[in-house]
Design a protein around this motif. Structure first.
Motif, PDB file in Angstrom:
ATOM      1  N   VAL A   1       0.908  -1.160   0.107  1.00 36.95           N
ATOM      2  CA  VAL A   1       0.043  -0.103   0.024  1.00 36.95           C
ATOM      3  C   VAL A   1       0.853   1.255   0.090  1.00 36.95           C
ATOM      4  CG1 VAL A   1      -1.818  -1.075   1.118  1.00 36.95           C
ATOM      5  CG2 VAL A   1      -0.054   0.147   2.491  1.00 36.95           C
ATOM      6  N   THR A   2       0.324   2.448  -0.244  1.00 31.58           N
ATOM      7  CA  THR A   2       1.083   3.656  -0.403  1.00 31.58           C
ATOM      8  C   THR A   2       0.677   4.255   0.983  1.00 31.58           C
ATOM      9  OG1 THR A   2       1.000   3.783  -2.683  1.00 31.58           O
ATOM     10  CG2 THR A   2       1.494   5.749  -1.516  1.00 31.58           C
TER      11      THR A   2
ATOM     12  N   HIS B   1       5.586   4.304  -3.582  1.00 34.00           N
ATOM     13  CA  HIS B   1       4.281   4.043  -3.876  1.00 34.00           C
ATOM     14  C   HIS B   1       4.283   2.652  -3.844  1.00 34.00           C
ATOM     15  CE1 HIS B   1       2.797   7.941  -5.343  1.00 34.00           C
ATOM     16  NE2 HIS B   1       3.992   8.305  -5.534  1.00 34.00           N
TER      17      HIS B   1
ATOM     18  N   GLU C   1       3.403   0.333  -5.828  1.00 33.54           N
ATOM     19  CA  GLU C   1       3.817  -0.241  -7.084  1.00 33.54           C
ATOM     20  C   GLU C   1       5.342  -0.572  -7.020  1.00 33.54           C
ATOM     21  OE1 GLU C   1       1.834   2.345  -7.017  1.00 33.54           O
ATOM     22  OE2 GLU C   1      -0.066   1.841  -7.991  1.00 33.54           O
TER      23      GLU C   1
ATOM     24  N   ALA D   1      -2.476  -2.770  -3.577  1.00 29.48           N
ATOM     25  CA  ALA D   1      -3.717  -2.440  -3.199  1.00 29.48           C
ATOM     26  C   ALA D   1      -3.885  -1.142  -3.429  1.00 29.48           C
ATOM     27  CB  ALA D   1      -4.068  -2.704  -1.614  1.00 29.48           C
ATOM     28  N   SER D   2      -5.029  -0.627  -4.111  1.00 27.38           N
ATOM     29  CA  SER D   2      -5.276   0.450  -4.350  1.00 27.38           C
ATOM     30  C   SER D   2      -5.528   1.529  -3.486  1.00 27.38           C
ATOM     31  CB  SER D   2      -6.508   0.728  -5.393  1.00 27.38           C
ATOM     32  OG  SER D   2      -7.608   0.419  -4.874  1.00 27.38           O
ATOM     33  N   ASP D   3      -6.083   1.233  -2.266  1.00 29.43           N
ATOM     34  CA  ASP D   3      -6.453   1.759  -1.162  1.00 29.43           C
ATOM     35  C   ASP D   3      -6.311   1.039   0.153  1.00 29.43           C
ATOM     36  OD1 ASP D   3      -9.194   1.039  -0.974  1.00 29.43           O
ATOM     37  OD2 ASP D   3      -9.660   2.462  -2.343  1.00 29.43           O
TER      38      ASP D   3
ATOM     39  N   ALA E   1      -9.426  -1.646   0.358  1.00 26.36           N
ATOM     40  CA  ALA E   1      -9.081  -2.707  -0.725  1.00 26.36           C
ATOM     41  C   ALA E   1      -8.151  -3.666  -0.084  1.00 26.36           C
ATOM     42  CB  ALA E   1      -8.500  -2.198  -2.012  1.00 26.36           C
TER      43      ALA E   1
END
Length: 438
Positions: free
Chosen positions: A369-370, A379, A381, A399-401, A404
């Motif tokens: 996660v970021t 980040h 990714e 995970a996008s957030d 999630a």
């Protein structure tokens, strides 16, 4: 109070917080002198308080939480100033674990702003952390607390908390390598920076397992400024049993102690608390074993080995190599039947490569996660790519957030018996606990 008034106060509070300057003047030698001036204009609230100033690399907030709980159990009122926050900025200022209200925060914020204007300064000439430091002192003085557990933010020399006059005690948790680009390139330089909180007349408490290099620096500073190093026979602390919910301890041969925080490193932090208590008892303050035992069993704090039994999720703000070693030691001690699922977010200015080397081998998979920090976050990714390159046999997902990440972890873990560990940064915990409502 009228609900419309409550809403106005809440709205103004949020607006003030939103507009505070988040800059850290970490290498600016003018900030502490400025705050000393402001404290003098405010009639030195620090001089009316019994302040226990806590510095160190790891364990500060845990030490503050434990001692606050013991104070409270023994009938003392204790103000705590501790950072960073996770769910609410107000977590940083409290009395007996009750957070400062938005109304009280604004009252003392307005007092500081008025004082600045009277001396030709604008409100924006102080930063977020500097305002919180000053507001905490005004609040604690007004509430006539018995003691203040006062946690340094970053280092000691240039930290806003170092603007206070000589505290009752200067306490040092374990000092290790962290923030080398800011407070020191090696242990000696870091210890010299941290030691600046030692002032004439102060009683100095040093972690018994401190690196000898660090201890030499602290002792030298103690002698130079005319402080007193508290001499204490190390307490014998034996961990009789450990689970994610906490530890059964035997202290100096006496069983029946339960610390509601897990991880062997918390026993080390508790050894510092025992020193603080012993030093206070030599000053005439009373602590009974029964009440202290009750306090120990009721320590609670967000983000430091914070276990949620209903969802089998552990939140721990291990944000450097030393912290990650402590977390992994705890996981190993629990002899988990299934490797945990890890939710991980780190800051790019940390030694995250070594952190990965410590944590990744003991987990089944990693969900990246970021963290909730726009300027310092690595980040998700990028972190995932680093893990895949170094650990091709570990499952990695992005995970996008926050929501999630939790949903994904619960879905992919083998069963509800498989622990989910959330770690890497306070900013990771902040995003996860705010957004996921865990």
């Amino acid at each position: 109070m009228d609900k419309s008034v409550d809403k106005r106060i809440e709205a103004r509070y949020k607006n003030v917080i939103r507009h505070l300057d988040r800059t850290w003047h970490i290498l600016d030698d003018t900030r502490v002198p400025l705050l000393k001036n402001v404290l003098s204009w405010l009639a030195h609230p620090d001089r009316d308080l019994k302040i226990i100033h806590v510095a160190g690399t790891n364990g500060k907030s845990s030490t503050v939480a434990m001692m606050t709980a013991i104070f409270q159990a023994n009938g003392y009122t204790c103000g705590h100033f501790s950072s960073p926050s996770i769910l609410s900025e107000r977590e940083q200022i409290g009395i007996n674990n009750t957070l400062i209200t938005p109304k009280d925060f604004l009252r003392y914020y307005d007092e500081v702003v008025k004082c600045l204007k009277q001396h030709g300064l604008n409100f924006d000439q102080l930063t977020y952390f500097e305002y919180f430091t000053l507001i905490s002192l005004l609040y604690f003085k007004a509430e006539h607390v018995d003691f203040v557990m006062f946690e340094a933010g970053l280092g000691g020399l240039r930290d806003a908390t170092n603007a206070i006059d000589a505290p009752l005690m200067a306490v040092f948790t374990k000092i290790s390598l962290d923030h080398q680009n800011i407070i020191g390139r090696n242990l000696t330089e870091i210890a010299e920076d941290e030691s600046a909180i030692i002032k004439k007349g102060t009683v100095v408490i040093n972690y018994a397992g401190q690196d000898m290099t660090v201890s030499r620096v602290l002792k030298q500073r103690t002698v130079t400024v005319g402080a007193t190093l508290f001499e204490h026979t190390p307490d014998q602390i034996i961990i009789a049993n450990t689970t994610p919910a906490g530890m059964d301890l035997i202290i100096n041969g006496q069983s029946g102690y339960f610390l509601s925080m897990s991880g062997a490193f918390q026993a080390h932090n508790f050894s510092i608390v025992l020193q603080i208590k012993a030093a206070l008892m030599t000053m005439g303050y009373d602590f009974t074993p029964e009440k202290s035992r009750d306090g120990l069993a009721n320590v609670s704090m967000l983000g430091r080995m914070n276990y949620h039994a209903d969802s089998n999720i552990l939140f721990d703000a291990a944000h450097n190599v030393d912290g990650m070693n402590g977390l992994v030691s705890a996981l190993n001690a629990w002899h988990l039947k299934i490797k945990p699922t890890l939710i991980l977010g780190v800051l790019k200015d940390k030694d995250y490569h070594e952190m990965l080397d410590i944590i990744v081998p003991v987990v089944q998979r990693v969900i990246t996660v970021t963290p909730n920090n726009k300027t310092r976050a690595l980040h998700a990714e990028e972190l995932a790519a680093e893990i895949i390159a170094s650990y091709p046999n570990v499952d990695v997902e992005i995970a996008s957030d926050a929501t999630a990440a939790i949903s994904l972890a619960m879905r992919v873990r083998e069963s509800s018996q498989a622990l989910i560990v959330v770690t890497g940064s306070f900013y990771t915990l902040s995003a996860l606990q705010k957004d996921s409502r865990i």
